[in-house]
Design an enzyme around this catalytic site. Structure first.
Site, mmCIF file in Angstrom:
data_model
loop_
_atom_site.group_PDB
_atom_site.id
_atom_site.type_symbol
_atom_site.label_atom_id
_atom_site.label_comp_id
_atom_site.label_asym_id
_atom_site.label_seq_id
_atom_site.Cartn_x
_atom_site.Cartn_y
_atom_site.Cartn_z
ATOM 1 N N ASN A 164 9.629 111.328 -17.165
ATOM 2 C CA ASN A 164 9.622 112.456 -16.228
ATOM 3 C C ASN A 164 10.945 113.196 -16.277
ATOM 4 O O ASN A 164 12.003 112.596 -16.471
ATOM 5 C CB ASN A 164 9.316 111.973 -14.801
ATOM 6 C CG ASN A 164 10.566 111.724 -13.983
ATOM 7 O OD1 ASN A 164 11.173 112.653 -13.446
ATOM 8 N ND2 ASN A 164 10.969 110.452 -13.883
ATOM 9 N N PHE B 224 13.999 116.680 -9.152
ATOM 10 C CA PHE B 224 14.093 116.685 -7.685
ATOM 11 C C PHE B 224 13.325 117.854 -7.068
ATOM 12 O O PHE B 224 13.834 118.557 -6.175
ATOM 13 C CB PHE B 224 15.551 116.741 -7.215
ATOM 14 C CG PHE B 224 16.377 115.511 -7.474
ATOM 15 C CD1 PHE B 224 15.797 114.318 -7.890
ATOM 16 C CD2 PHE B 224 17.748 115.540 -7.300
ATOM 17 C CE1 PHE B 224 16.573 113.181 -8.114
ATOM 18 C CE2 PHE B 224 18.533 114.412 -7.513
ATOM 19 C CZ PHE B 224 17.947 113.224 -7.929
ATOM 20 N N SER C 222 19.644 109.760 -11.205
ATOM 21 C CA SER C 222 18.593 110.444 -11.949
ATOM 22 C C SER C 222 19.196 111.154 -13.157
ATOM 23 O O SER C 222 20.256 111.783 -13.044
ATOM 24 C CB SER C 222 17.888 111.472 -11.060
ATOM 25 O OG SER C 222 17.036 112.300 -11.839
ATOM 26 N N ASN D 97 17.919 113.751 -14.503
ATOM 27 C CA ASN D 97 17.300 115.075 -14.592
ATOM 28 C C ASN D 97 18.010 116.167 -13.802
ATOM 29 O O ASN D 97 17.531 117.293 -13.741
ATOM 30 C CB ASN D 97 15.837 114.980 -14.118
ATOM 31 C CG ASN D 97 15.033 114.035 -14.981
ATOM 32 O OD1 ASN D 97 15.154 114.049 -16.195
ATOM 33 N ND2 ASN D 97 14.238 113.187 -14.350
ATOM 34 N N THR D 98 19.149 115.845 -13.190
ATOM 35 C CA THR D 98 19.976 116.845 -12.528
ATOM 36 C C THR D 98 21.327 116.868 -13.231
ATOM 37 O O THR D 98 22.016 115.844 -13.267
ATOM 38 C CB THR D 98 20.164 116.509 -11.031
ATOM 39 O OG1 THR D 98 18.893 116.572 -10.380
ATOM 40 C CG2 THR D 98 21.114 117.492 -10.365
ATOM 41 N N LYS E 44 21.567 104.021 -5.213
ATOM 42 C CA LYS E 44 20.663 103.720 -6.320
ATOM 43 C C LYS E 44 21.369 104.006 -7.634
ATOM 44 O O LYS E 44 21.909 105.099 -7.838
ATOM 45 C CB LYS E 44 19.386 104.557 -6.213
ATOM 46 C CG LYS E 44 18.318 104.176 -7.247
ATOM 47 C CD LYS E 44 16.983 104.814 -6.918
ATOM 48 C CE LYS E 44 15.897 104.327 -7.874
ATOM 49 N NZ LYS E 44 14.565 104.850 -7.499
ATOM 50 N N ASN F 218 17.184 102.960 -11.476
ATOM 51 C CA ASN F 218 16.485 104.221 -11.691
ATOM 52 C C ASN F 218 15.878 104.216 -13.103
ATOM 53 O O ASN F 218 15.851 103.186 -13.775
ATOM 54 C CB ASN F 218 17.459 105.391 -11.519
ATOM 55 C CG ASN F 218 16.793 106.636 -10.956
ATOM 56 O OD1 ASN F 218 15.690 106.989 -11.354
ATOM 57 N ND2 ASN F 218 17.468 107.304 -10.028
#
Length: 341
Positions: free
Chosen positions: A114, A118, A181, A183-184, A215, A244
Site C-alpha cells: 500500500n 494517510f 509509514s 508513504n509520507t 509505532k 509497521n
C-alpha cells in the site's frame, strides 16, 4: 465459503474498492440488531480477557491502524470479535492521500503493498465520530493513531502532531504516534532518537492521562530499535507498537513483474512474520516487564498470536490477513486461543 468468494469475486476487484465494499458491511454489523446477532457468534471466551495499558480488553487480538482510517467501522469490528480497534492514521489536516491505484495484492505471498498516504478526513472530523462512538454501551477498546499532515514540513511536525493529540487524546483509550509509514515523505526520519525525543515529549504532554505509544518500522537496525525502546521508557510512554509495513521486497513468491508493477509502498502480511517476531524479542529484552509491547506484522492464525504472546507481546494486532481470511477471522483466532476444557 469466504475462500471461494475471494477467489471468484473479491480477488478480481480493485483492492481499495473491495475494502470500501467490505467496510459498508462492517458498518451495518455495528448497528443493532445486527451487532447483537454478530456478537452472539463472535464473542470472545471470557478467559481471553486481557489487562494492558490500564485497560481491559475482551481479547488480546485487535485490528491494526489502516483498516478503519476514519472511525467508520469500529463498532462493527468490535462486533466481529476484535478486542480493540486502532483507528487512523489521522492527521491534523484532512488529506486525500496518494493517487489511485495505491493498494495491491500479492496473493501468492498473502501480502499487500500500500501507498495510501494517510488518506483521511482529518482529526476534527474523526473527533466528532469518536464522541458518538464513546457514548455506546458496547464498543471495543479504541486506539487512535496519529501521523504528520503531508503539507506540513518535517521541521514543523511536532506542532502538527500536538494539534491532533489535543483533539483526539481525550477521546481515545490510547494514542499512538506513527513515525514509521513509508508513504509520507520524510516521516521515517522522525524515528531518529534526537528528533523523536522532543516530538514524543510534546505529544505526551498534550495527551495528558491517555496512554501514549509509538509505532516503529521493521526496517530499523537492531541497535536503533533498542535506542528507541530506551527513549520510550525514559520519556514515560506507555508502550511501543512493532511493527509497521516494510519497504523490503526480499524473499517474495509473487512474480517479480507483479511486484514491480505494484511499485513503491509498504509491504504487509505474511512476509513480515519473521522480522516482526524478531523485533518483538528485541523490544521485550530492552524494556521493563510492565512496559506494553504490541506486536503486529504477519499474524494470520491463533498459533501466530500465541507465539507473539509467548515472546512477550501484551497485545497483538492484525490487518492484512483479514483480506484473505474474511469476516470471521477474529472469531477463528479467539476460538483457537481459548482454553480447551
Amino acid at each position: 465459503m469466504y475462500p471461494l468468494l475471494f477467489r471468484t469475486v473479491l480477488s478480481r476487484m480493485d483492492p481499495e474498492s473491495a475494502h470500501h465494499a467490505a467496510m459498508l458491511v462492517i458498518r451495518v454489523l455495528g448497528v443493532p440488531p445486527f451487532s447483537w446477532a454478530a456478537r452472539a457468534v463472535t464473542k470472545p471466551d471470557p478467559a481471553l480477557r486481557t489487562r494492558a495499558l490500564g485497560l481491559d480488553f475482551d481479547s488480546p487480538f485487535g485490528v491494526a491502524a489502516g483498516f478503519d482510517k476514519d472511525v467508520r467501522g469500529a463498532a462493527g469490528l468490535g462486533a466481529l470479535g476484535f478486542g480493540h480497534v486502532e483507528v487512523g492514521t489521522l492527521t491534523a489536516i484532512p488529506q486525500e492521500g496518494n493517487p489511485r491505484p495505491r493498494l495491491f495484492r500479492l496473493i501468492p505471498d498473502r501480502a499487500v503493498v500500500n501507498r495510501m498516504g494517510f488518506n483521511n478526513r482529518g482529526a476534527e472530523a474523526a473527533a466528532a465520530r469518536l464522541r458518538r462512538l464513546r457514548r455506546r454501551r458496547r464498543r471495543p477498546v479504541l486506539g487512535v493513531n496519529i501521523g504528520k499532515s503531508r503539507v506540513v514540513d518535517v521541521a514543523n511536525a511536532t506542532a502538527d502532531y500536538v494539534t491532533s493529540a489535543r483533539l483526539l487524546a481525550p477521546l481515545a483509550d490510547y494514542l499512538v504516534v506513527n513515525v514509521s509509514s513509508p508513504n509520507t515523505p520524510g516521516l521515517r526520519g522522525l524515528q531518529a532518537v534526537e528528533t523523536l525525543r522532543p516530538l514524543l515529549q510534546a505529544v505526551r504532554d498534550a495527551a495528558g492521562a491517555t496512554p501514549l505509544l509509538v509505532k516503529i518500522a521493521p526496517d530499523l537496525p537492531d541497535d536503533e530499535i533498542e535506542a528507541i525502546a530506551t527513549l520510550a521508557v525514559d520519556t514515560h510512554l506507555a508502550g511501543i507498537i512493532a511493527t509497521n509495513t516494510t519497504i523490503s521486497r526480499e524473499g517474495l513468491a509473487t512474480d517479480p513483474a507483479v511486484v514491480a508493477a505494484a511499485g513503491d509502498g509498504g509491504l504487509s502480511g505474511a512476509p513480515l512474520k519473521a522480522r516482526a517476531l524478531e523485533v518483538l524479542r528485541i523490544l521485550r529484552r530492552a524494556v521493563p516487564e510492565n512496559f506494553c509491547v504490541v506486536s503486529v506484522g504477519g499474524v494470520e492464525t491463533a498459533a501466530d498470536v500465541q507465539e507473539r504472546r509467548d515472546a512477550g507481546a501484551d497485545l497483538v494486532q492484525g490487518y492484512t490477513a483479514f483480506l484473505y481470511r474474511g469476516p470471521l477471522w477474529a472469531r477463528q483466532i479467539n476460538r483457537g486461543l481459548a482454553p480447551r476444557g
